[in-house]
Design an enzyme around this catalytic site. Sequence first.
Site, PDB file in Angstrom:
ATOM      1  N   ALA A 267      15.458  53.687  62.700  1.00  0.00           N
ATOM      2  CA  ALA A 267      15.394  53.684  61.237  1.00  0.00           C
ATOM      3  C   ALA A 267      15.537  55.094  60.665  1.00  0.00           C
ATOM      4  O   ALA A 267      16.256  55.304  59.681  1.00  0.00           O
ATOM      5  CB  ALA A 267      14.066  53.075  60.779  1.00  0.00           C
TER       6      ALA A 267
ATOM      7  N   GLU B 101      11.715  65.381  64.106  1.00  0.00           N
ATOM      8  CA  GLU B 101      11.764  64.539  65.307  1.00  0.00           C
ATOM      9  C   GLU B 101      10.995  65.237  66.432  1.00  0.00           C
ATOM     10  O   GLU B 101      11.257  66.400  66.733  1.00  0.00           O
ATOM     11  CB  GLU B 101      13.219  64.282  65.712  1.00  0.00           C
ATOM     12  N   ALA B 102      10.076  64.493  67.033  1.00  0.00           N
ATOM     13  CA  ALA B 102       9.239  65.086  68.081  1.00  0.00           C
ATOM     14  C   ALA B 102      10.029  65.442  69.335  1.00  0.00           C
ATOM     15  O   ALA B 102       9.711  66.411  70.032  1.00  0.00           O
ATOM     16  CB  ALA B 102       8.114  64.114  68.440  1.00  0.00           C
TER      17      ALA B 102
ATOM     18  N   HIS C 185       9.656  44.856  72.180  1.00  0.00           N
ATOM     19  CA  HIS C 185      10.106  44.708  70.799  1.00  0.00           C
ATOM     20  C   HIS C 185       8.914  44.725  69.839  1.00  0.00           C
ATOM     21  O   HIS C 185       8.755  43.846  68.996  1.00  0.00           O
ATOM     22  CB  HIS C 185      10.910  43.408  70.641  1.00  0.00           C
TER      23      HIS C 185
ATOM     24  N   ALA D 136      10.305  49.671  62.463  1.00  0.00           N
ATOM     25  CA  ALA D 136       9.927  48.351  62.978  1.00  0.00           C
ATOM     26  C   ALA D 136       8.485  47.994  62.639  1.00  0.00           C
ATOM     27  O   ALA D 136       8.120  46.805  62.661  1.00  0.00           O
ATOM     28  CB  ALA D 136      10.135  48.299  64.488  1.00  0.00           C
TER      29      ALA D 136
ATOM     30  N   ASN E 198      17.711  51.798  74.793  1.00  0.00           N
ATOM     31  CA  ASN E 198      17.579  50.341  74.895  1.00  0.00           C
ATOM     32  C   ASN E 198      18.801  49.692  75.534  1.00  0.00           C
ATOM     33  O   ASN E 198      19.734  50.362  75.942  1.00  0.00           O
ATOM     34  CB  ASN E 198      17.199  49.736  73.533  1.00  0.00           C
ATOM     35  N   MET E 199      18.778  48.381  75.619  1.00  0.00           N
ATOM     36  CA  MET E 199      19.829  47.631  76.320  1.00  0.00           C
ATOM     37  C   MET E 199      21.096  47.527  75.464  1.00  0.00           C
ATOM     38  O   MET E 199      22.137  47.109  75.949  1.00  0.00           O
ATOM     39  CB  MET E 199      19.272  46.234  76.645  1.00  0.00           C
TER      40      MET E 199
ATOM     41  N   THR F 121      14.920  43.731  68.467  1.00  0.00           N
ATOM     42  CA  THR F 121      14.574  44.194  67.121  1.00  0.00           C
ATOM     43  C   THR F 121      15.386  45.367  66.577  1.00  0.00           C
ATOM     44  O   THR F 121      15.194  45.773  65.433  1.00  0.00           O
ATOM     45  CB  THR F 121      13.087  44.577  67.122  1.00  0.00           C
ATOM     46  N   ASN F 122      16.288  45.948  67.377  1.00  0.00           N
ATOM     47  CA  ASN F 122      16.956  47.179  66.927  1.00  0.00           C
ATOM     48  C   ASN F 122      17.812  46.976  65.681  1.00  0.00           C
ATOM     49  O   ASN F 122      17.669  47.696  64.687  1.00  0.00           O
ATOM     50  CB  ASN F 122      17.817  47.719  68.083  1.00  0.00           C
TER      51      ASN F 122
END
Length: 505
Positions: free
Chosen positions: A17, A37-38, A442, A476, A96-97, A487-488
């Site tokens: 996001a 961003e960490a 997710h 999310a 992710n996939m 959920t992406n």
Amino acid sequence: MSSNNWFDVVVVGGGSAGAVLAARLSEDLSRTVLLLEAGPAYGLGEYPDVLIDAERVGGDEEHDWGFVAHLGQLGALDREIPAPRAKVLGGSSAINMGVALRARPSDFAAWIARGVSGWSWGDVLETFRGLENTDSGEDRFHGRSGPFPIRQRTYEELTPSVRAFIDAAEQQGYRRGDDPNGHRCDGVSPVTLNVVAGVRQHTALAYLTEQVRRRPNLMVLGRTEADRVLFSGQTATGVRTVDGTVYEAGQIILSAGSYGSAAILLRSGIGPARDLAGLAVDVVADLPVGQRLQEQPIYTSVYTLRPEACAMSPRAGAVLSAASSQAHGGELDLMVAAAHPPTLNPVGAAIALAASLVRPESRGTLRLRSADPNDRPVIENNLLATARDRDRLLEGVKLSREIGRAKAFASVTGGEVVPGDQFRDDAELLRLIDEQVGSFQHATSTAPMGGDSDEWAVVDGAGAVLGVANLRVIDASIIPEVPSVPTNLTTIMVAEHIYRNTLAR
Ligand SMILES: Cc1cc2nc3c(=O)[nH]c(=O)nc-3n(C[C@H](O)[C@H](O)[C@H](O)COP(=O)(O)OP(=O)(O)OC[C@H]3O[C@@H](n4cnc5c(N)ncnc54)[C@H](O)[C@@H]3O)c2cc1C
């Protein structure tokens, strides 16, 4: 660019996001945007292979937060498992996939039922179309020129065993389709992916392009971890990082993911008052942060492959979406995903059929041990906490094993090695599920959207945190009900939708 650490907007977290929001918000060159961003903020050509190669899933230690989750408190279930979350620009979309499935009309009906407006299927379809570029499917459902590349895999591109899975599902009476993001999403289909030429198109690639990164009004700071949001009364005024730097802003957006955003809220004094008192954190808003964590339980059966059908690449293959006998309101609460495990696995050439209850009713929690940002949050997934969830996952596992035994599939496999043919009756299978259930990774809903009468609401339908000014959560964590898919893509849509309807100037 502002010179004194003041920005119009500070976005915390550059994941699925956050990268979208930084790119969209900075389109207006008169708005200054800081993205914190960490993890590392790699240049486009600098991403290591593990974050790019779509066949490598789950990232590595160097780019992970190292969270663990308790599965639940129900005896056999109470185990700790890794809860991977990426720590890098691009976030979990970089590990992710790459499965790119839209939440379905029935999923959005469940969101609307929580009292938020603007989130019906009719409202969001245009946003889904607008964000994607895809070369297949019907125009009325698909976009051709958006920033996010989505490709529909074809039957011919799949391995012989995944093709056999599709054939077997069809033999079992399921509808065979070729576009699960189109008119009908039930039945079996080759998977849809945000993968092009083997490259996982994560949001830092797709949205934070060279052109976007060159904008004079956008600053991206990697390796910069936010500790908490600072307030003046009930108005958010800035973000303090773990090293003590303060960035002031007209508006702050938390996009640190379902675990990260909830943790930042709690450290900032937004959460259940009783828990905050225990952490010695002053209460800014007494809200049920971290009380509605949702995660999809998964049970994976594994089959060895015969030599003539032993191809294992591409790994991602096909999905079957179905309704259990206890599904509510047209939802497709069961998913069986056919995919290949990594090649280095103990059983050799294999295919996995992962059965998931994708619309669980069990709810987990996220709490803090202390207000120290270096302490990992306590994540309780609480999977299968209700009898209905256990029954429905059992049904999903039985469904996947029926496909596993169907002629087309059995003709390419050497047999089921997990759980193994000896396990037949429901009681035995339930015991195995209790012992071996995992999470689909997710996680959603730690700071859910909700309407005025929703006691669990943390943010409104545009991500604004209730009871305070100038603070939003957009990722999310605000999804009010976990959708019946990975959920992406829906998280990306949520960012695009709130930008479009509320934040665009
Ligand atoms: C192994 C795995 C496989 C998955 N497979 C799929 C799939 O195939 N398809 C699918 O649709 N979904 C999949 N998912 C889920 C999907 O990737 C997530 O739902 C989605 O990425 C969540 O997006 P987000 O923006 O909420 O969080 P994230 O993408 O995780 O982004 C959060 C960002 O915030 C940063 N951050 C956190 N805390 C701080 C802080 N304090 N300060 C600064 N920055 C911070 C993080 O480093 C990260 O970059 C998978 C997830 C995992 C872990």
